[in-house]
Design a protein around this motif. Sequence first.
Motif, PDB file in Angstrom:
ATOM      1  N   ARG A 113       9.452  14.955  17.740  1.00  0.00           N
ATOM      2  CA  ARG A 113       9.061  15.716  16.566  1.00  0.00           C
ATOM      3  C   ARG A 113       7.554  15.876  16.450  1.00  0.00           C
ATOM      4  O   ARG A 113       7.063  16.951  16.151  1.00  0.00           O
ATOM      5  N   SER A 114       6.851  14.819  16.681  1.00  0.00           N
ATOM      6  CA  SER A 114       5.424  14.841  16.384  1.00  0.00           C
ATOM      7  C   SER A 114       4.668  15.915  17.155  1.00  0.00           C
ATOM      8  O   SER A 114       3.610  16.351  16.730  1.00  0.00           O
ATOM      9  N   ARG A 154      23.538  -2.346  22.976  1.00  0.00           N
ATOM     10  CA  ARG A 154      24.953  -2.080  22.699  1.00  0.00           C
ATOM     11  C   ARG A 154      25.191  -0.590  22.435  1.00  0.00           C
ATOM     12  O   ARG A 154      26.142   0.011  22.913  1.00  0.00           O
ATOM     13  N   SER A 194      12.204   1.393  12.230  1.00  0.00           N
ATOM     14  CA  SER A 194      13.089   2.000  11.231  1.00  0.00           C
ATOM     15  C   SER A 194      14.395   1.200  11.095  1.00  0.00           C
ATOM     16  O   SER A 194      15.017   1.199  10.043  1.00  0.00           O
ATOM     17  N   GLY A 236      14.429   7.737  18.906  1.00  0.00           N
ATOM     18  CA  GLY A 236      15.247   8.719  19.484  1.00  0.00           C
ATOM     19  C   GLY A 236      16.251   9.188  18.491  1.00  0.00           C
ATOM     20  O   GLY A 236      16.838   8.388  17.801  1.00  0.00           O
TER      21      GLY A 236
HETATM   22  N1  LIG Z   1      25.706   4.224  16.268  1.00  0.00           N
HETATM   23  C1  LIG Z   1      24.973   3.120  16.295  1.00  0.00           C
HETATM   24  O1  LIG Z   1      25.482   2.043  16.527  1.00  0.00           O
HETATM   25  C2  LIG Z   1      23.508   3.199  16.080  1.00  0.00           C
HETATM   26  C3  LIG Z   1      22.930   4.398  15.720  1.00  0.00           C
HETATM   27  N2  LIG Z   1      21.580   4.467  15.543  1.00  0.00           N
HETATM   28  C4  LIG Z   1      21.007   5.759  15.154  1.00  0.00           C
HETATM   29  O2  LIG Z   1      20.277   6.291  16.269  1.00  0.00           O
HETATM   30  C5  LIG Z   1      19.200   7.075  15.771  1.00  0.00           C
HETATM   31  C6  LIG Z   1      17.880   6.624  16.419  1.00  0.00           C
HETATM   32  O3  LIG Z   1      17.604   5.287  16.069  1.00  0.00           O
HETATM   33  P1  LIG Z   1      16.255   4.612  16.585  1.00  0.00           P
HETATM   34  O4  LIG Z   1      15.920   5.103  17.933  1.00  0.00           O
HETATM   35  O5  LIG Z   1      16.387   3.158  16.362  1.00  0.00           O
HETATM   36  O6  LIG Z   1      15.225   5.195  15.526  1.00  0.00           O
HETATM   37  P2  LIG Z   1      13.655   5.370  15.691  1.00  0.00           P
HETATM   38  O7  LIG Z   1      13.099   5.382  14.321  1.00  0.00           O
HETATM   39  O8  LIG Z   1      13.141   4.368  16.644  1.00  0.00           O
HETATM   40  O9  LIG Z   1      13.478   6.820  16.323  1.00  0.00           O
HETATM   41  C7  LIG Z   1      13.784   7.969  15.579  1.00  0.00           C
HETATM   42  C8  LIG Z   1      13.284   9.203  16.335  1.00  0.00           C
HETATM   43  O10 LIG Z   1      13.809  10.334  15.664  1.00  0.00           O
HETATM   44  C9  LIG Z   1      12.689  11.185  15.320  1.00  0.00           C
HETATM   45  N3  LIG Z   1      12.958  11.752  14.011  1.00  0.00           N
HETATM   46  C10 LIG Z   1      13.131  11.116  12.847  1.00  0.00           C
HETATM   47  N4  LIG Z   1      13.344  11.974  11.855  1.00  0.00           N
HETATM   48  C11 LIG Z   1      13.284  13.194  12.407  1.00  0.00           C
HETATM   49  C12 LIG Z   1      13.404  14.503  11.880  1.00  0.00           C
HETATM   50  N5  LIG Z   1      13.639  14.721  10.587  1.00  0.00           N
HETATM   51  N6  LIG Z   1      13.277  15.554  12.740  1.00  0.00           N
HETATM   52  C13 LIG Z   1      13.067  15.340  14.051  1.00  0.00           C
HETATM   53  N7  LIG Z   1      12.944  14.116  14.615  1.00  0.00           N
HETATM   54  C14 LIG Z   1      13.045  13.075  13.782  1.00  0.00           C
HETATM   55  C15 LIG Z   1      11.468  10.278  15.272  1.00  0.00           C
HETATM   56  O11 LIG Z   1      10.316  11.059  15.469  1.00  0.00           O
HETATM   57  P3  LIG Z   1       8.851  10.461  15.290  1.00  0.00           P
HETATM   58  O12 LIG Z   1       8.572   9.607  16.500  1.00  0.00           O
HETATM   59  O13 LIG Z   1       7.972  11.661  15.231  1.00  0.00           O
HETATM   60  O14 LIG Z   1       8.889   9.671  14.010  1.00  0.00           O
HETATM   61  C16 LIG Z   1      11.788   9.342  16.414  1.00  0.00           C
HETATM   62  O15 LIG Z   1      11.416   9.914  17.660  1.00  0.00           O
HETATM   63  C17 LIG Z   1      19.193   6.905  14.249  1.00  0.00           C
HETATM   64  O16 LIG Z   1      19.862   8.011  13.675  1.00  0.00           O
HETATM   65  C18 LIG Z   1      19.976   5.638  14.054  1.00  0.00           C
HETATM   66  O17 LIG Z   1      20.550   5.516  12.776  1.00  0.00           O
HETATM   67  C19 LIG Z   1      20.771   3.407  15.754  1.00  0.00           C
HETATM   68  C20 LIG Z   1      21.289   2.202  16.088  1.00  0.00           C
HETATM   69  C21 LIG Z   1      22.707   1.994  16.268  1.00  0.00           C
END
Ligand SMILES: NC(=O)C1=CN([C@@H]2O[C@H](COP(=O)(O)OP(=O)(O)OC[C@H]3O[C@@H](n4cnc5c(N)ncnc54)[C@H](OP(=O)(O)O)[C@@H]3O)[C@@H](O)[C@H]2O)C=CC1
Length: 195
Positions: free
Chosen positions: A125-126, A75, A47, A186
């Motif tokens: 979620r899944s 980071r 993503s 996450g």
């Molecule tokens: N502040 C910062 O510098 C940064 C912030 N982030 C943020 O951290 C978060 C996680 O990023 P990352 O781990 O890379 O993303 P990933 O896509 O790797 O993981 C996202 C997770 O969130 C779950 N998820 C997504 N949508 C929903 C929903 N609507 N309801 C419940 N669970 C949901 C997914 O579930 P499933 O496995 O079922 O799809 C998955 O487990 C994001 O919000 C991202 O924008 C990330 C990088 C840097």
Amino acid sequence: PTAPGSRATTLSARFLGVMPAYSAADDALTTKLVTFYERRGDSAAPSHQATVLLFDPRCGSLRAVLDGSVITAKRTAAVSAIATKLLMPRSAEVLCILGAGVQARSHYEIFMELFPFTEVRGTRRSLLGADRAAVRGLTSRLPKEKLPHACHTTVKRTQPQRKQNGWPSFGRESRGPICAFPRRSGCGIAASSAR
Ligand SMILES: NC(=O)C1=CN([C@@H]2O[C@H](COP(=O)(O)OP(=O)(O)OC[C@H]3O[C@@H](n4cnc5c(N)ncnc54)[C@H](OP(=O)(O)O)[C@@H]3O)[C@@H](O)[C@H]2O)C=CC1
Ligand SMILES: O=C([O-])C1=[NH+]CCC1
């Protein structure tokens, strides 16, 4: 995007973030380019996909192009760890990770290295099927004392850590549905002292 001066171009749930930074102390001029897209269907693409460009601050020439995925994962978890170190109650024993993605994994790794949590609980979620809305509201609506009960799986640190792709294998010691943690991705993290 979180860096000062960042800009994001948005198209529906698809973003391109540009995160420029200059540090005189480090003599570093750099920018990160990161796309973050809502995952659709069973897309295999992460993503979040990032590239870091490093420039020579004296002449402006491009010096290096770095993959930004590991940098972003480590980071972000490092900053969370610093905040947690300053804010976490001393009595906190349970680490709860919401979601099971890239950030969940990098946070798990650094939090277990730095803090004496005796238990980790996770949810994804899944596993919830039709009850997805409940997870969406977790971070905002769930009272702190309820948080651990919303988690789907748990592992005690005192028990032998069986690893599965670098993660603990949540198996026999799990409460509730067993989670093949992680699959790929996450969404939030919280440390709780609630039992
Ligand atoms: N502040 C910062 O510098 C940064 C912030 N982030 C943020 O951290 C978060 C996680 O990023 P990352 O781990 O890379 O993303 P990933 O896509 O790797 O993981 C996202 C997770 O969130 C779950 N998820 C997504 N949508 C929903 C929903 N609507 N309801 C419940 N669970 C949901 C997914 O579930 P499933 O496995 O079922 O799809 C998955 O487990 C994001 O919000 C991202 O924008 C990330 C990088 C840097
Ligand atoms: O720092 C980063 O890479 C991001 N912050 C929010 C989404 C992506």
